[in-house]
Design a protein around this motif. Structure first.
Motif, short mmCIF file in Angstrom:
data_model
loop_
_atom_site.label_atom_id
_atom_site.label_comp_id
_atom_site.label_asym_id
_atom_site.label_seq_id
_atom_site.Cartn_x
_atom_site.Cartn_y
_atom_site.Cartn_z
N LEU A 9 -5.80 -3.31 14.04
CA LEU A 9 -4.19 -3.63 13.75
C LEU A 9 -3.42 -3.88 15.09
O LEU A 9 -2.34 -4.76 15.02
CB LEU A 9 -3.36 -2.77 12.87
CG LEU A 9 -4.09 -2.59 11.44
CD1 LEU A 9 -3.11 -1.57 10.67
CD2 LEU A 9 -3.48 -3.97 10.52
N MET A 302 -0.02 3.12 7.30
CA MET A 302 1.25 2.65 6.66
C MET A 302 2.20 2.45 7.42
O MET A 302 3.04 1.57 7.33
CB MET A 302 1.30 3.67 5.52
CG MET A 302 2.40 3.45 4.36
SD MET A 302 2.29 1.67 3.57
CE MET A 302 1.03 2.12 2.48
N GLN A 304 2.08 1.29 10.51
CA GLN A 304 1.99 -0.03 11.05
C GLN A 304 2.11 -1.14 10.25
O GLN A 304 2.63 -2.02 10.47
CB GLN A 304 0.50 0.13 11.61
CG GLN A 304 0.31 0.86 12.70
CD GLN A 304 -1.14 1.07 13.02
OE1 GLN A 304 -2.19 1.07 12.15
NE2 GLN A 304 -1.72 1.14 14.29
N LYS A 305 1.83 -1.01 8.64
CA LYS A 305 1.92 -1.95 8.06
C LYS A 305 3.52 -2.28 7.85
O LYS A 305 3.90 -3.37 7.63
CB LYS A 305 1.39 -1.40 6.52
CG LYS A 305 1.72 -2.36 5.33
CD LYS A 305 0.85 -2.15 4.06
CE LYS A 305 1.19 -2.98 2.70
NZ LYS A 305 0.90 -2.54 1.61
N ARG A 308 4.73 -3.93 10.88
CA ARG A 308 4.39 -5.40 10.71
C ARG A 308 5.43 -6.24 9.64
O ARG A 308 5.79 -7.17 10.06
CB ARG A 308 3.07 -5.54 10.36
CG ARG A 308 2.31 -6.77 10.07
CD ARG A 308 2.33 -7.59 11.56
NE ARG A 308 1.50 -8.75 11.29
CZ ARG A 308 1.66 -9.75 12.16
NH1 ARG A 308 2.20 -9.57 13.30
NH2 ARG A 308 0.84 -10.85 12.18
N ALA A 321 7.11 -0.14 1.88
CA ALA A 321 6.02 0.49 2.90
C ALA A 321 6.54 1.43 3.76
O ALA A 321 6.10 2.28 4.05
CB ALA A 321 5.50 -0.73 3.73
#
Length: 390
Positions: A9, A302, A304-305, A308, A321
């Motif tokens: 990622l 999670m 990082q999600k 993003r 998120a």
């Protein structure tokens, strides 16, 4: 412990940022942070060095002296400093919440006045939303702002506001009356630290942290018209534009702390020998540490999600998120700290190993900026579509 193993990622730039920030953190470390805290000071040297290297404003626009990145990059900075034992809590507040809100919704004048300073660390801004009687219910905020000619007048109270003593201003969440409906709607105001009627008193906390907590009183604080951030009718959108980064950065804070504690425990388990082998050879010690590592890694995914999604501009998905990331990281941090202390036994309670103070500190990410129970409410209502009980 070395910087986290880079996941797919993350870009090469992210990996390089992790390594660089980790190196800075190691130059200061837990001993520095603990000393500053004991002496009642602030980590000014670390803040200054992080600023000079461009880390504090990595998420802010380049045209105002920032790095042009996003919350993904800023969360890496905070996580790695935390993993080195010297997290900068004001990063959650000043560049992440206040900087983001001003960059997205502030006027050109507000951007010019604040973003360069927030980016280079020369100025800081606190964030005031929590109130004594409102708790996690932002709809019960009673701090009000009324128009008086070409000025605003703010009245109300705030509590558990971090770093007000060192901040140049506080971004205050108040409520104004909608001229069409008469209902109160949220708005954000920049309140200078020396504004007449703006009082603060420190809260006596058991928590050992360099950043102090304060109760604020706004007694007829008069502000110019340009103290209002953005559009008066877009207050809720602007508010959540700051709250989602806050949750993501809280997750980074928790993950960093958990990694620090886990690293100390792993080092101890590798070398502490009571019987024939080091205690880390015993599964009763090794497996809980492995499980703690897994939980921290999952929480980072999670986070990082969420970062993003936020940086892509998907506020709705990012909100879901970000809440999940904050919950997962808070739980993982508490478990990692508890297991680390338990691994060291009596040594885990000594000042030498620097873990005992984390027993209290690790609970912060479970409680703030919103309790884990309210996070579960959010997921049960917004994600699962279950009915409300309130």
């Amino acid at each position: 412990m070395s910087p986290a193993t880079a996941a797919p990622l993350e870009t090469e730039e992210h990996q390089a940022l992790r390594a660089a920030v980790a190196a800075l953190g190691q130059r200061y470390g837990r001993d520095y942070y603990a000393r500053v805290t004991r002496e009642g000071g602030h980590p000014d040297e670390l803040w200054s060095d992080a600023a000079k290297l461009g880390y504090l404003g990595v998420n802010l626009p380049e045209e105002y002296g920032g790095g042009g990145g996003g919350i993904a990059e800023l969360s890496i900075v905070l996580e790695e400093l935390g993993a080195a034992g010297c997290p900068l809590l004001m990063m959650v507040v000043s560049p992440a919440i206040c900087g983001t809100v001003i960059a997205r919704f502030g006027t050109d004048a507000q951007k010019r006045a604040w973003l360069p300073g927030l980016a280079d660390g020369s100025r800081t801004m606190a964030f005031g939303i929590t109130e004594p009687d409102a708790g996690s219910n932002s709809h019960r905020i009673t701090t009000t702002a009324r128009r008086d000619g070409d000025t605003w007048v703010l009245t109300g109270r705030k509590v558990f506001i971090s770093g007000v003593d060192i901040a140049d201003a506080t971004l205050i969440v108040g409520r104004t009356e909608d001229a069409r409906t008469g209902k109160l709607k949220p708005c954000l105001f920049i309140v200078p630290r020396d504004a007449p009627g703006f009082g603060r008193s420190p809260l006596d906390m058991e928590l050992q942290a360099a950043e102090k907590q304060f109760e604020l009183v706004l007694d007829e604080v008069r502000l110019p018209a340009d103290a209002l951030v953005g559009d008066e009718d877009a207050g809720l959108l602007q508010l959540f534009a700051g709250l989602n980064p806050e949750r993501i950065m809280t997750a980074a804070f928790a993950i960093g702390m958990g990694r620090y504690a886990l690293a100390r425990a792993v080092d101890y388990a590798r070398t502490r020998q009571v019987w024939k082998e080091p205690i880390g050879a015993h599964q009763a010690i090794a497996h809980p540490l492995a499980a703690a590592h897994i939980d921290l890694e999952l929480a980072r995914l999670m986070m990082q999600k969420a970062a993003r999604l936020y940086d892509l501009g998907d506020d709705l998905a990012a909100g879901e998120a970000a809440n999940m990331a904050k919950y997962a990281a808070g739980e993982a941090c508490v478990k990692a700290v508890d297991q680390a202390v338990h691994t060291l036994g009596g040594n885990g309670l000594t000042r030498e190993y620097g873990l005992a103070s984390l027993i209290t500190a690790s609970r912060v990410s479970r409680i703030a900026p919103v309790s884990r129970e309210m996070t579960l409410n959010f997921v049960s209502h917004q994600t699962l579509g279950l009915p409300r009980s309130y």
